[in-house]
Design a protein around this motif. Structure first.
Motif, PDB file in Angstrom:
ATOM      1  N   UNK A  17      17.152 -59.883 -68.572  1.00 37.31           N
ATOM      2  CA  UNK A  17      15.925 -60.296 -67.357  1.00 37.31           C
ATOM      3  C   UNK A  17      16.481 -60.906 -66.055  1.00 37.31           C
ATOM      4  N   UNK A  18      17.597 -61.270 -66.160  1.00 34.74           N
ATOM      5  CA  UNK A  18      18.648 -62.049 -64.746  1.00 34.74           C
ATOM      6  C   UNK A  18      19.729 -60.554 -64.521  1.00 34.74           C
ATOM      7  N   UNK A  19      20.315 -60.512 -65.415  1.00 29.65           N
ATOM      8  CA  UNK A  19      21.349 -59.716 -65.296  1.00 29.65           C
ATOM      9  C   UNK A  19      22.223 -59.861 -66.030  1.00 29.65           C
ATOM     10  N   UNK A  20      23.551 -60.813 -64.976  1.00 32.17           N
ATOM     11  CA  UNK A  20      23.876 -61.856 -65.235  1.00 32.17           C
ATOM     12  C   UNK A  20      24.218 -63.210 -64.816  1.00 32.17           C
TER      13      UNK A  20
ATOM     14  N   UNK B 245      24.903 -63.248 -55.952  1.00 33.08           N
ATOM     15  CA  UNK B 245      23.431 -63.088 -54.871  1.00 33.08           C
ATOM     16  C   UNK B 245      23.300 -61.701 -54.499  1.00 33.08           C
ATOM     17  N   UNK B 246      24.193 -61.042 -54.904  1.00 27.72           N
ATOM     18  CA  UNK B 246      24.359 -59.678 -55.166  1.00 27.72           C
ATOM     19  C   UNK B 246      23.264 -58.729 -55.802  1.00 27.72           C
ATOM     20  N   UNK B 247      22.903 -59.711 -56.580  1.00 26.68           N
ATOM     21  CA  UNK B 247      21.820 -59.144 -57.922  1.00 26.68           C
ATOM     22  C   UNK B 247      20.781 -59.542 -57.779  1.00 26.68           C
ATOM     23  N   UNK B 248      20.874 -60.455 -56.362  1.00 27.88           N
ATOM     24  CA  UNK B 248      19.128 -60.761 -56.146  1.00 27.88           C
ATOM     25  C   UNK B 248      17.966 -60.710 -56.414  1.00 27.88           C
ATOM     26  N   UNK B 249      17.781 -58.968 -55.141  1.00 23.68           N
ATOM     27  CA  UNK B 249      16.494 -57.716 -55.639  1.00 23.68           C
ATOM     28  C   UNK B 249      16.784 -57.265 -56.835  1.00 23.68           C
TER      29      UNK B 249
END
Length: 260
Positions: A115-118, A28-32
């Motif tokens: 797109x999603x990072x991971x 969730x730390x990648x959400x922004x």
């Protein structure tokens, strides 16, 4: 053990599942950062098809990918392990794993994405087109964009175990382990033994088979040296190069004599 995988360029259709719920994705730390990329990609593809074709590097035959991206917020979502296809994922064969191996895959596999990072293979995502090599007009090159968010999130995701890096070079630009974590990292190349050259198709297939064998046998090496021994026990010919300096990863070459 955490295994980093590249995504596939081609992807299975989204299907008719429930649409994407960004808050449900792992890490969730990648959400922004995910919302920033998703927002710009959807807006670009919905407003200017020709510009989107250029930015995404699409040929005329792939024009339909632009419309697919424009509908990402409402398209059906499926587990990432079903969305990603291609040589590596065919060899990995997630769908045919037994229950215990599927549970190991859910815990230990992380797929990098422009797109999603991971995402984990159990995260539900729609089919999309956006490689790490894309340079979005507002955010710039995605490889560079993802470095700071990944640096904040990935070390905790790895924990204190082995990191097995099977990413392609393009996805490696988004995050590189540093310091003590790098010393617990093993990157893998697959080489055709007679020529000592990387052969793309077989490189991907062999990496898929390596991951599958680790999952099906429940092999869980705790560090690079243990990984080398585990791969040899599983029948792979491995040449290992331990780092000469601290803070560097191990380099493993898996040698194959036949290309098929």
């Amino acid at each position: 053990m955490l295994v980093l995988l590249p995504p596939s360029e081609g992807k299975a259709p989204s299907g008719r599942g429930t649409p994407l719920k960004p808050e449900s994705l792992s890490l969730p730390g990648l959400a922004a950062a995910r919302e920033a990329v998703l927002g710009e990609l959807v807006e670009l593809c919905a407003s200017d098809e020709e510009k989107a074709m250029e930015v995404l590097g699409l040929s005329e035959g792939l024009r339909g990918e632009v419309a697919k991206n424009a509908d990402l917020r409402t398209a059906g979502a499926r587990p990432a392990g079903e969305i990603y296809t291609g040589v590596l994922y065919d060899a990995l064969g997630l769908a045919s794993l037994d229950t215990a191996a599927k549970q190991r895959a859910a815990r230990s596999l992380l797929v990098f994405s422009g797109l999603w990072g991971a995402v984990r293979v159990t995260d539900r995502i729609p089919s999309y087109r956006c490689s790490m090599g894309v340079r979005l007009p507002g955010l710039g090159a995605l490889g560079g964009f993802w470095r700071a968010p990944m640096a904040n999130v990935l070390p905790a995701a790895v924990g204190d175990g082995l990191l097995l890096d099977l990413r392609s070079a393009a996805y490696g630009t988004a995050w590189k382990p540093k310091g003590e974590l790098a010393e617990r990292t093993a990157s893998v190349r697959v080489l055709h033994a007679p020529t000592r050259k990387v052969v793309s198709h077989f490189n991907k297939a062999t990496k898929g088979r390596i991951v599958r064998s680790l999952l099906t046998t429940g092999t869980a090496p705790t560090g690079p040296a243990e990984l080398v021994e585990a791969l040899r026990d599983l029948g792979h010919e491995v040449e290992a190069q331990a780092p000469e300096r601290s803070g560097r990863p191990w380099a493993l070459d898996v040698l194959v004599s036949e290309i098929h």
